[in-house]
Design a protein around this motif. Sequence first.
Motif, short mmCIF file in Angstrom:
data_model
loop_
_atom_site.label_atom_id
_atom_site.label_comp_id
_atom_site.label_asym_id
_atom_site.label_seq_id
_atom_site.Cartn_x
_atom_site.Cartn_y
_atom_site.Cartn_z
N UNK A 1 7.36 -3.43 36.77
CA UNK A 1 8.34 -2.90 35.83
C UNK A 1 7.64 -2.80 34.48
N UNK A 2 7.66 -1.60 33.88
CA UNK A 2 7.09 -1.44 32.55
C UNK A 2 8.18 -0.96 31.61
N UNK A 3 8.56 -1.81 30.66
CA UNK A 3 9.56 -1.43 29.66
C UNK A 3 8.83 -0.79 28.49
N UNK B 1 5.96 -5.82 32.40
CA UNK B 1 5.16 -5.65 31.18
C UNK B 1 5.95 -4.86 30.13
N UNK B 2 5.54 -5.02 28.89
CA UNK B 2 6.25 -4.41 27.78
C UNK B 2 5.27 -3.63 26.91
N UNK B 3 5.60 -2.36 26.70
CA UNK B 3 4.74 -1.51 25.88
C UNK B 3 5.54 -1.06 24.67
N UNK B 4 4.98 -1.28 23.49
CA UNK B 4 5.71 -0.87 22.28
C UNK B 4 4.85 -0.07 21.31
N UNK B 5 3.58 -0.44 21.22
CA UNK B 5 2.73 0.12 20.17
C UNK B 5 2.32 1.55 20.50
N UNK B 6 2.34 2.43 19.50
CA UNK B 6 1.92 3.81 19.75
C UNK B 6 0.39 3.88 19.90
N UNK C 1 5.48 1.50 40.63
CA UNK C 1 5.80 1.20 39.23
C UNK C 1 7.06 1.92 38.76
N UNK C 2 7.91 1.15 38.11
CA UNK C 2 9.13 1.72 37.49
C UNK C 2 8.97 1.63 35.98
N UNK C 3 9.20 2.73 35.28
CA UNK C 3 9.21 2.72 33.82
C UNK C 3 10.65 2.70 33.32
N UNK C 4 10.91 1.77 32.44
CA UNK C 4 12.23 1.70 31.80
C UNK C 4 12.03 2.17 30.36
#
Length: 553
Positions: A155-157, A185-190, A207-210
Amino acid sequence: MSEMNAGSRTRLNQMPEWIALGKHREQLGDTHLRELFAAEPGRGTAYTLQVGDLYLDYSKHLVTDETLALLRELAAAADVTGLRDAMFRGEKINTTEDRAVLHTALRAPRDAVIEVDGENVVPDVHDVLDKMAAFSGKIRSGEWTGHTGKRIKNIVNIGIGGSDLGPAMAYEVLRSFTDRELTVRFVSNVDGADLHEAVRDLDAAETLFIIASKTFTTIETITNATSARNWLLTELKADQDAVAKHFVALSTNADKVAEFGIDTANMFGFWDWVGGRYSFDSAIGLSLMIAVGADRFREMLDGFHLVDEHFRTAPAESNVPLLLGLLGVWYGAFFDAQSHAVLPYSHYLSKFTAYLQQLDMESNGKSVDRDGNPVEWQTGPVVWGTPGTNGQHAYYQLIHQGTKVIPADFIGFAEPVADLLPGLVAQHDLLMANFFAQTQALAFGKTPQEVRAEGVAEELVPHKTFKGNHPTTTILAKELTPSVLGQLIALYEHKVFVQGAIWNIDSFDQWGVELGKVLAKRVEPALTEGADVPGLDGSSKALVAKYRSLRGR
Ligand code: F6P
């Protein structure tokens, strides 16, 4: 809304209650915590409160019964309860955006009635929670599969600010309750490095992207989401059809979600009365719900609700968020404290302070009051901190012997997490020994006489003396459960609320983040194409030119 908070009210620093606090502060002078404890030996148990599972010791604060009474009088004069009740009733207390502030409705029980513009919002809240529970169940059981038929394991948020910090923090906090087979996992930074590191070892088919964005217009999130979609389609050698099985959206903006190419059937909604930094217990928590399951997520919401009810109904003398808010006001105004440290003695709370930074600093980082007049008093503090024992070997020196007043919250737990390797359980007492030792050292320090009595050479005495008198709150709970996490977050949410109410600022807008966004949009073509940006200042122009030359442009 009570008239007092709706518009003009007596300036805070002209209120008799404020002036009385100032005089009281002068009288208190340099009174040391050693003296306060000597005068009142029962202080260590008298100055304590319990809310839910949280035991709170505020005895190591530079306050007396009189201070606390005066602070409560200030809260009454500022009509904190009037604004609180208006918030819980769904009134539009976020005046600059003309919005209700109803994150408390997100954790209300199914049979509660909370109205916004005459409509009960609770059924909608539970519809979304039910939809989240059904979806999480399908991911956790393997019923939901990817485009190629493979089970979802990753899961990638993708989100930023309130659409990232809450779930990223809570996933760490509740790791021992998560399905350890799932990678979250968590992705925030551009910065492309963030997405790169998140996906480089993942199988796209699993993989699922949220995509989490209240507005679904935030440039960082949309850019990362677009890159994630490109990565997925390239990896799977698939066309747009694959998106439906690998992308879901959490948003208030169905049009933008559809425009991006995500089926709105796979969208989990929320509402404009949920502020970004207050949204973690809305659909924004989907990644956490997948990780811990819907039952644990509900336990967490019930923990939030418990503290909401406490804040709404407890008398001022035993109202914990009120007390914490008032203590912060006291130190900011009368001790010139510029910052507030939050120091968890739990490795699982490693992202908790970062979460609180947005909650507190985006809410109360304001310098005009509700009427638009400049404030003449301190507003929100700089919030900072990392897990305690690591901090002890880094920045605690400054707290102990520096020149700054830094009120600090110490958060600890009696039990280690349930699934800790048996061989590590014994370390917990050592961790907690540090927890208790630090607040003792901060409060009581070590006098020059005590240092001399150890035979220390006279020239070293000043260096080895600890002044003490550093105020701390201790928050102790039996164990770190989903409910306790909910309780802790709600405690800080309402503390921030109390302070905003007293300072007479709108804690629910965030206009201060806009200017940078606008300028970034204007500067980007200068970097990529060398375009002339009208109005660019001399320093920024030179920096842009330097950047371009470093990149060989
Ligand atoms: O720029 C600040 C902010 O608006 C926060 O308040 C918010 O949590 C964050 O950006 C993300 O916004 P969104 O969820 O709309 O992408």
